[in-house]
Design a protein around this motif. Structure first.
Motif, PDB file in Angstrom:
ATOM      1  N   HIS A  45      40.019  27.672  33.776  1.00 24.80           N
ATOM      2  CA  HIS A  45      41.589  27.622  33.626  1.00 24.80           C
ATOM      3  C   HIS A  45      42.305  29.131  32.978  1.00 24.80           C
ATOM      4  O   HIS A  45      42.533  29.325  31.873  1.00 24.80           O
ATOM      5  CB  HIS A  45      41.780  26.445  33.092  1.00 24.80           C
ATOM      6  N   THR A  46      43.065  29.667  34.212  1.00 23.83           N
ATOM      7  CA  THR A  46      43.731  30.325  33.593  1.00 23.83           C
ATOM      8  C   THR A  46      44.821  30.627  33.533  1.00 23.83           C
ATOM      9  O   THR A  46      45.889  29.155  34.467  1.00 23.83           O
ATOM     10  CB  THR A  46      43.353  31.858  35.067  1.00 23.83           C
ATOM     11  N   VAL A  47      46.393  30.660  32.832  1.00 27.32           N
ATOM     12  CA  VAL A  47      47.008  30.681  32.047  1.00 27.32           C
ATOM     13  C   VAL A  47      48.250  31.679  32.057  1.00 27.32           C
ATOM     14  O   VAL A  47      47.310  32.926  31.228  1.00 27.32           O
ATOM     15  CB  VAL A  47      47.186  30.046  31.015  1.00 27.32           C
ATOM     16  N   THR A  48      49.254  32.445  32.940  1.00 25.07           N
ATOM     17  CA  THR A  48      49.758  33.197  31.926  1.00 25.07           C
ATOM     18  C   THR A  48      51.287  32.568  32.085  1.00 25.07           C
ATOM     19  O   THR A  48      51.934  32.356  32.145  1.00 25.07           O
ATOM     20  CB  THR A  48      50.746  33.774  33.394  1.00 25.07           C
TER      21      THR A  48
ATOM     22  N   LEU B 136      41.355  30.807  30.258  1.00 23.08           N
ATOM     23  CA  LEU B 136      41.573  32.782  29.786  1.00 23.08           C
ATOM     24  C   LEU B 136      42.800  32.561  30.224  1.00 23.08           C
ATOM     25  O   LEU B 136      43.633  32.284  30.891  1.00 23.08           O
ATOM     26  CB  LEU B 136      41.300  33.465  31.458  1.00 23.08           C
ATOM     27  N   ILE B 137      43.409  33.061  28.347  1.00 23.70           N
ATOM     28  CA  ILE B 137      45.165  33.512  28.208  1.00 23.70           C
ATOM     29  C   ILE B 137      45.373  34.686  28.738  1.00 23.70           C
ATOM     30  O   ILE B 137      45.257  35.009  27.861  1.00 23.70           O
ATOM     31  CB  ILE B 137      45.454  32.236  27.457  1.00 23.70           C
ATOM     32  N   GLN B 138      46.530  35.047  29.843  1.00 27.34           N
ATOM     33  CA  GLN B 138      46.959  36.302  29.856  1.00 27.34           C
ATOM     34  C   GLN B 138      47.984  36.346  28.980  1.00 27.34           C
ATOM     35  O   GLN B 138      49.046  35.749  29.463  1.00 27.34           O
ATOM     36  CB  GLN B 138      47.125  36.156  30.835  1.00 27.34           C
ATOM     37  N   ALA B 139      48.216  36.826  27.378  1.00 27.02           N
ATOM     38  CA  ALA B 139      48.781  36.000  26.564  1.00 27.02           C
ATOM     39  C   ALA B 139      50.293  37.435  26.324  1.00 27.02           C
ATOM     40  O   ALA B 139      50.278  38.660  27.014  1.00 27.02           O
ATOM     41  CB  ALA B 139      48.952  36.535  24.670  1.00 27.02           C
ATOM     42  N   PHE B 140      50.932  36.772  25.151  1.00 30.46           N
ATOM     43  CA  PHE B 140      51.935  38.069  25.692  1.00 30.46           C
ATOM     44  C   PHE B 140      51.959  39.240  24.722  1.00 30.46           C
ATOM     45  O   PHE B 140      50.458  39.192  23.331  1.00 30.46           O
ATOM     46  CB  PHE B 140      53.306  37.927  24.863  1.00 30.46           C
TER      47      PHE B 140
ATOM     48  N   PRO C 259      35.256  27.699  25.908  1.00 37.37           N
ATOM     49  CA  PRO C 259      35.867  28.773  25.085  1.00 37.37           C
ATOM     50  C   PRO C 259      36.839  29.511  25.673  1.00 37.37           C
ATOM     51  O   PRO C 259      37.347  29.482  27.013  1.00 37.37           O
ATOM     52  CB  PRO C 259      34.452  29.866  25.548  1.00 37.37           C
ATOM     53  N   VAL C 260      37.739  29.832  24.950  1.00 41.00           N
ATOM     54  CA  VAL C 260      39.136  30.089  25.216  1.00 41.00           C
ATOM     55  C   VAL C 260      39.293  31.840  24.596  1.00 41.00           C
ATOM     56  O   VAL C 260      38.566  32.423  23.431  1.00 41.00           O
ATOM     57  CB  VAL C 260      40.233  29.693  24.062  1.00 41.00           C
ATOM     58  N   VAL C 261      39.994  32.188  25.582  1.00 42.97           N
ATOM     59  CA  VAL C 261      39.366  34.191  26.247  1.00 42.97           C
ATOM     60  C   VAL C 261      41.307  34.469  25.912  1.00 42.97           C
ATOM     61  O   VAL C 261      41.819  33.796  26.469  1.00 42.97           O
ATOM     62  CB  VAL C 261      38.437  35.038  27.007  1.00 42.97           C
ATOM     63  N   VAL C 262      41.770  35.592  25.135  1.00 37.76           N
ATOM     64  CA  VAL C 262      43.042  35.677  25.378  1.00 37.76           C
ATOM     65  C   VAL C 262      42.932  37.498  25.127  1.00 37.76           C
ATOM     66  O   VAL C 262      42.749  38.228  24.713  1.00 37.76           O
ATOM     67  CB  VAL C 262      43.825  35.734  23.742  1.00 37.76           C
ATOM     68  N   THR C 263      43.954  37.593  26.498  1.00 36.49           N
ATOM     69  CA  THR C 263      44.035  38.526  26.742  1.00 36.49           C
ATOM     70  C   THR C 263      45.467  39.733  26.853  1.00 36.49           C
ATOM     71  O   THR C 263      46.337  38.113  26.730  1.00 36.49           O
ATOM     72  CB  THR C 263      43.389  39.014  28.056  1.00 36.49           C
ATOM     73  N   SER C 264      46.017  40.190  27.358  1.00 34.92           N
ATOM     74  CA  SER C 264      46.655  40.382  27.784  1.00 34.92           C
ATOM     75  C   SER C 264      47.923  40.728  28.992  1.00 34.92           C
ATOM     76  O   SER C 264      47.032  40.996  29.727  1.00 34.92           O
ATOM     77  CB  SER C 264      47.637  41.618  26.564  1.00 34.92           C
TER      78      SER C 264
ATOM     79  N   TRP D 161      40.697  41.582  34.741  1.00 31.97           N
ATOM     80  CA  TRP D 161      39.219  41.246  36.309  1.00 31.97           C
ATOM     81  C   TRP D 161      38.139  41.388  35.009  1.00 31.97           C
ATOM     82  O   TRP D 161      36.907  40.465  35.785  1.00 31.97           O
ATOM     83  CB  TRP D 161      39.784  42.477  36.994  1.00 31.97           C
ATOM     84  N   ALA D 162      37.298  42.746  34.292  1.00 25.37           N
ATOM     85  CA  ALA D 162      36.895  42.845  33.563  1.00 25.37           C
ATOM     86  C   ALA D 162      36.491  41.181  32.770  1.00 25.37           C
ATOM     87  O   ALA D 162      35.540  40.579  32.778  1.00 25.37           O
ATOM     88  CB  ALA D 162      36.728  43.586  32.738  1.00 25.37           C
ATOM     89  N   ALA D 163      38.052  41.004  32.373  1.00 25.48           N
ATOM     90  CA  ALA D 163      37.949  39.776  31.509  1.00 25.48           C
ATOM     91  C   ALA D 163      37.395  38.249  32.194  1.00 25.48           C
ATOM     92  O   ALA D 163      36.037  37.437  31.756  1.00 25.48           O
ATOM     93  CB  ALA D 163      38.999  39.812  30.479  1.00 25.48           C
ATOM     94  N   LEU D 164      37.801  38.361  33.252  1.00 22.45           N
ATOM     95  CA  LEU D 164      37.033  37.300  34.705  1.00 22.45           C
ATOM     96  C   LEU D 164      35.878  37.427  34.660  1.00 22.45           C
ATOM     97  O   LEU D 164      34.726  36.446  34.678  1.00 22.45           O
ATOM     98  CB  LEU D 164      38.526  37.398  34.989  1.00 22.45           C
ATOM     99  N   ALA D 165      35.214  39.113  35.093  1.00 23.16           N
ATOM    100  CA  ALA D 165      33.942  38.808  35.148  1.00 23.16           C
ATOM    101  C   ALA D 165      32.964  38.269  34.000  1.00 23.16           C
ATOM    102  O   ALA D 165      32.212  37.929  33.998  1.00 23.16           O
ATOM    103  CB  ALA D 165      34.211  40.314  35.965  1.00 23.16           C
ATOM    104  N   LYS D 166      33.362  38.738  33.215  1.00 19.91           N
ATOM    105  CA  LYS D 166      32.062  38.913  31.506  1.00 19.91           C
ATOM    106  C   LYS D 166      32.986  37.598  31.329  1.00 19.91           C
ATOM    107  O   LYS D 166      31.116  37.066  31.631  1.00 19.91           O
ATOM    108  CB  LYS D 166      32.900  39.548  30.852  1.00 19.91           C
ATOM    109  N   LEU D 167      33.830  36.903  31.826  1.00 21.03           N
ATOM    110  CA  LEU D 167      33.889  35.011  31.427  1.00 21.03           C
ATOM    111  C   LEU D 167      32.972  34.275  32.680  1.00 21.03           C
ATOM    112  O   LEU D 167      31.658  33.617  32.416  1.00 21.03           O
ATOM    113  CB  LEU D 167      35.077  34.492  30.972  1.00 21.03           C
ATOM    114  N   ALA D 168      32.905  34.838  33.405  1.00 25.12           N
ATOM    115  CA  ALA D 168      32.333  34.064  34.913  1.00 25.12           C
ATOM    116  C   ALA D 168      30.680  34.493  34.936  1.00 25.12           C
ATOM    117  O   ALA D 168      30.118  33.610  35.111  1.00 25.12           O
ATOM    118  CB  ALA D 168      32.782  34.716  36.095  1.00 25.12           C
ATOM    119  N   LEU D 169      30.578  35.404  33.976  1.00 20.72           N
ATOM    120  CA  LEU D 169      28.889  35.320  34.297  1.00 20.72           C
ATOM    121  C   LEU D 169      28.209  35.244  33.119  1.00 20.72           C
ATOM    122  O   LEU D 169      27.470  34.525  33.537  1.00 20.72           O
ATOM    123  CB  LEU D 169      28.427  37.460  34.230  1.00 20.72           C
TER     124      LEU D 169
END
Length: 335
Positions: free
Chosen positions: A208-211, A229-233, A258-263, A295-303
């Motif tokens: 579940h991706t969120v921007t 996966l949250i693309q945060a501020f 798992p909740v991963v936060v990117t920017s 993209w790297a975050a999504l790939a690593k999480l998916a693997l």
């Protein structure tokens, strides 16, 4: 000459002026390339395969896994690999392959173009020549060759829909600068392979991706989601005073998602310790994505999910450099 396998998967480069794809019979497609760019035949002993031909917006996880499997199966027969790929999802494919093929020991160069090879004014010709040149150089990297740079796949993102300099590596210097000469970075090909064993069997993208944007309502992830996966501020900030966001994070914690936060910012990445909002997110069990691109975050999480991993495996993955992706505190000097 070096033996290079060129894998054509579709995209703008191979289109005819009419917008139709070029002939896809491998022999005929190779003839088409050599007619348009005859110097390729002087650079390498080229073989061509067409594993699939589609707009890159239609790329599925199985397509990427099939590419990785084909490259591994033929690694003894070729000195390097070139993948022609559409630009829209090239950074995601490059991120996945960067992790999946980190230990290959041979160059894998993704390229494409903003205009078809058959057009008079096109970037396809130079991108293709440069990609084959790089594939012949025995630099063990998976990267995107586009415009005047070769960038590491697990650090790449698309920059523009029309400029010939279409890709960037925001938090890592390019592997090579391409001009009258190809200038390789002294650290190109030098990274420690730390991809855990057993992560090559699947890409689970039930994520579940969120921007977020100001004022956005937070609804709980669907029942099928296995991670968020949250693309945060900014440095990883979210409006932690919102009751619905608090409920969202508690729901994820209860479900052990798992909740991963990117920017949302391409440069600089996430530091959840920098501001009060970030510290509150971290206290809610969220995982910092650091300098990972989206993209790297999504790939690593998916693997990790594809191998059956959960919260702790994801947490460990994002504090470990697997294949040269930029990490906080591990600066790579400019060339």
């Amino acid at each position: 000459m070096r033996a290079i396998l060129l894998l054509h998967t579709g995209g703008t480069l191979g289109m005819m002026p009419s917008g139709e794809p070029a002939s896809l019979a491998p022999g005929r497609f190779l003839d088409h390339l050599l007619e348009q760019v005859p110097e390729l035949g002087q650079m390498a002993s080229l073989s061509v395969e067409v594993p699939f031909n589609q707009d890159s917006a239609c790329v599925e996880p199985g397509d990427i896994l099939a590419l990785a499997a084909r490259i591994r199966a033929t690694a003894r027969d070729f000195d390097g690999f070139v993948i022609i790929h559409g630009t829209d999802t090239m950074a995601f494919t490059a991120s996945c392959l960067g992790f999946l093929l980190a230990d290959l020991g041979k160059p894998v160069v993704l390229t494409g173009s903003q205009r078809p090879l058959a057009f008079v004014r096109s970037d396809a010709r130079s991108n293709l020549v440069n990609a084959v040149d790089l594939a012949c150089r025995a630099v063990p990297e998976v990267g995107i060759c586009f415009g005047t740079h070769w960038v590491r796949g697990v650090a790449a993102d698309k920059l523009s829909v029309h400029q010939f300099e279409a890709f960037q590596s925001p938090n890592l210097p390019p592997l090579a600068e391409i001009g009258a000469e190809i200038r390789l970075h002294p650290d190109a090909g030098r990274f420690e392979h730390r991809v855990p064993a057993g992560l090559d069997g699947g890409l689970d993208l039930d994520i579940h991706t969120v921007t977020p944007h100001p004022g956005m309502a937070w609804s709980v992830p669907p029942s099928t989601a296995r991670a968020v996966l949250i693309q945060a501020f900014g440095a990883g900030n979210l409006p932690m005073g919102r009751a619905d966001l608090g409920a969202f994070l508690r729901h994820c914690e209860d479900r052990k998602l798992p909740v991963v936060v990117t920017s949302q910012c391409p440069y600089g990445g996430v530091d959840l310790s920098a501001y009060e909002m970030g510290r509150k997110i971290e206290a809610a069990s969220a995982i910092s994505g650091g300098l990972h691109t989206r993209w790297a975050a999504l790939a690593k999480l998916a693997l990790v999910l594809g191998a059956g991993g959960g919260v702790e495996e994801v947490r460990e993955a994002f504090r470990t450099q697997w294949a040269g992706e930029p990490m906080p505190g591990e600066a790579w000097p400019q060339a």
